[in-house]
Write an enzyme that holds these catalytic residues in place. Structure first.
Site, PDB file in Angstrom:
ATOM      1  CB  SER A  40      -0.956  -0.041   1.201  1.00  0.00           C
ATOM      2  OG  SER A  40      -1.957   0.938   1.088  1.00  0.00           O
TER       3      SER A  40
ATOM      4  CG  HIS B 210      -4.784  -2.916  -0.698  1.00  0.00           C
ATOM      5  ND1 HIS B 210      -4.466  -2.143  -1.790  1.00  0.00           N
ATOM      6  CD2 HIS B 210      -4.244  -2.277   0.372  1.00  0.00           C
ATOM      7  CE1 HIS B 210      -3.768  -1.079  -1.402  1.00  0.00           C
ATOM      8  NE2 HIS B 210      -3.622  -1.144  -0.100  1.00  0.00           N
TER       9      HIS B 210
ATOM     10  CG  ASP C  62      -6.202  -3.428  -4.343  1.00  0.00           C
ATOM     11  OD1 ASP C  62      -7.165  -2.855  -3.798  1.00  0.00           O
ATOM     12  OD2 ASP C  62      -5.030  -3.007  -4.277  1.00  0.00           O
TER      13      ASP C  62
END
Length: 554
Positions: free
Chosen positions: A208, A500, A420
């Protein structure tokens, strides 16, 4: 930047021994059980672990006494270290270090750093629910050994950073990523001195917002030109934010929901309305023009829709509508559905985790030497950048730092989850096609090679409803699980069913990524078995029989 606020919500194998440990369900080697001195954390080991000495003894964690964990997690060390060598330094980062359990690599002078995103999200949650030695996944009753823990391959340290994150101490003082990287360098120097890792190879991995952290820290390590402390050898980032919010979210969102329209379940009118906005904003034309191989040239510095609120809110409009059709819609994994799963970590969609949060428990803090006065949260509510608006205004890492790391190390992996919806694959691809490294811009060829994850021997008998083989407690997929591509030191890999948090949703795939980062396998299309003794005899397909990758790009 709105994307930072959204990302701020994110908290988010095979044995290697010939003689199994009696204390560990996977047979992972552990230090002998320790005598109980009454407090459960400061006991002296009966036999000396590898890194136990006068400098590290205060950080030693008794692997047999972690709350709720009914097996020995092995040798580890945790605690805080300052971000500089200045006398009286009060700013400290928190770490939890697990030496490798891989007997074949005990003498390898290498270590993997894990950084969670945010900004301001704790790496402790990755230990608990992604790639640590014990796993307590959402919806499960108790921790279990993780058959795809990264410490089965190498030494790994999970770090809460920057100051203001997780168990770190002090007050946020940084204003940008360069200051963050210098702060981290100071901490890392103290860590290396404490554990005697001078001259070790360093690999950085994260997810991230580590798309900013990782390249900036890596670039500062490289520029230090000090192999005693900062010998960076490679970088691996899952679903990273390397580019601008518009590139990552607004431009690719309509092609994304068209590809997955059966999951989003929008009506024809809703889908047409989103497409009309994307066309009016110039996103569709931009996407079609620049997401080609090789790219047609450098993209404009002025992105379409820049001063139009409807355009710059398109991704948020899609997300809001998706949550109307599926109240438990998870932008980090669009396959999720109701109900919200109970978790002792943090439910990013349902914040009512309260006193059940594992790392906020006093007995857990005591066990891993965390300050009892620090209120642990998966992601901090107090932003970690001391700017006027509390935001990070550093230039995207894809402009300078990421290419610098690729050109220097020739060993960078960008791993992307196919489901994601937060940082979408084709947004990352669009950014890559505008990035220059190795004297060329973008990938010259369309990614289409198969990403192969080896068979570990796990089998499920549908007649007897029993499982056998490796990893029966946490089974993970194998076979062609996505698409990969490599050019000029940069590897892209897209895992079809990963969200993610790559190591959480596709642990065997992430295990393979780490093998590639460490140089244990030559390619992510290779059909070599996992590099651990227990799976070396499992038959794999022949090279050249896999076909193409399973994630179409674009």
């Amino acid at each position: 930047m709105k994307l930072q606020w959204i990302l701020g919500l994110l908290t988010t194998a095979c044995t290697v021994v010939t003689t199994p440990s009696a204390n560990h369900p996977l047979g992972i080697p552990a230090i002998p059980s320790l005598p109980d001195s009454g407090d459960g954390c400061d006991s002296q080991p009966q036999s000396k672990p590898r890194f136990y000495n006068s400098a590290t003894k205060d950080f030693y964690v008794n692997g047999t006494t972690l709350p709720e964990v009914n097996f020995d997690v092995g040798e580890s060390y945790a605690g805080n270290l300052p971000v500089s060598t200045k006398p009286g330094e009060s700013d400290e980062l928190f770490f939890w270090f697990f030496p490798t359990a891989n007997k074949e690599h005990l003498d390898d002078k290498e270590i993997v750093i894990w950084l969670s995103g945010g900004p301001g999200c704790s790496s402790m949650l990755a230990i608990l629910q992604e790639n640590g030695p014990f796993s307590w996944q959402p919806g499960t009753l108790k921790p279990t050994p993780n058959p795809f823990s990264w410490h089965l391959l190498s030494n790994v340290v999970w770090i809460d950073q920057p100051v203001g994150t997780g168990y770190s101490k002090g007050e946020p003082s940084i204003k940008n990523e360069d200051e963050l990287a210098e702060q981290f360098k100071g901490f890392w120097r103290n860590f290396v001195d404490t554990f005697g890792m001078h001259g070790w190879k360093v690999y950085i991995a994260g997810e991230s917002y580590a798309g900013m952290y990782g390249p900036y820290i890596s670039s500062h390590f490289i520029d230090a030109k000090d192999a005693e402390y900062y010998d960076l050898q490679g970088l691996l980032v899952y679903d990273g934010t390397f580019f601008t919010e518009t590139v990552h979210t607004h431009i690719p969102i309509v092609p994304y929901i068209i590809r997955y329209q059966d999951i989003f379940a929008f009506s024809d009118d809703e889908l047409s309305a989103f497409r009309a906005v994307s066309e009016d904003c110039g996103y569709i034309d931009y996407f079609d023009k620049y997401l080609t191989f090789p790219p047609p040239g450098r993209q404009s510095d002025t992105l379409p829709g820049a001063n139009n609120d409807t355009c710059t809110n398109l991704w948020y409009s899609v997300k809001d509508k998706a949550q109307a059709t599926n109240p438990c819609f998870n932008i980090y994994n669009i396959l999720d559905h109701c109900p919200h799963l109970y978790t002792v970590g943090a439910n990013i969609l349902n914040s009512h985790y309260g006193s059940n949060t594992y790392f906020q428990r006093p007995d857990v803090k005591n066990a891993i030497h965390a300050s009892p006065s620090v209120d642990w949260a998966p992601c901090t509510d107090n932003l970690v950048f001391l700017t006027d608006d509390k935001q990070d205004h550093s230039p995207p890492s894809g402009r300078k730092q990421l290419p610098h790391v690729i050109d220097t190390t020739q060993n960078v992996i960008l791993a992307q989850g196919g489901v994601d919806g937060m940082v979408m694959l084709n947004g990352v691809m669009l950014g890559i096609q505008n990035m220059t490294w190795g004297n060329e811009t973008g990938f010259q060829y369309r990614p289409q090679d198969p990403f192969y994850v080896p068979d570990c021997g796990y089998r499920f008998n549908s007649t007897t409803l029993t499982a056998s083989g490796y990893g029966t407690n946490l089974p993970a997929g194998y076979g062609v699980l996505g698409t990969t591509h490599h050019e000029r030191g940069l590897t892209l890999v897209a895992t079809k069913l990963a969200g993610h948090q790559g190591p959480e949703f596709a642990p065997s795939a992430a295990f393979r990524h780490l093998e590639k980062l460490l140089g244990r396998v030559k390619s992510l299309s290779s059909t070599e078995p996992f590099t651990l003794p227990e799976t070396r005899n499992v038959t794999q397909p022949l090279e050249g029989t896999l076909g193409k990758g399973t994630v179409p790009i674009p």
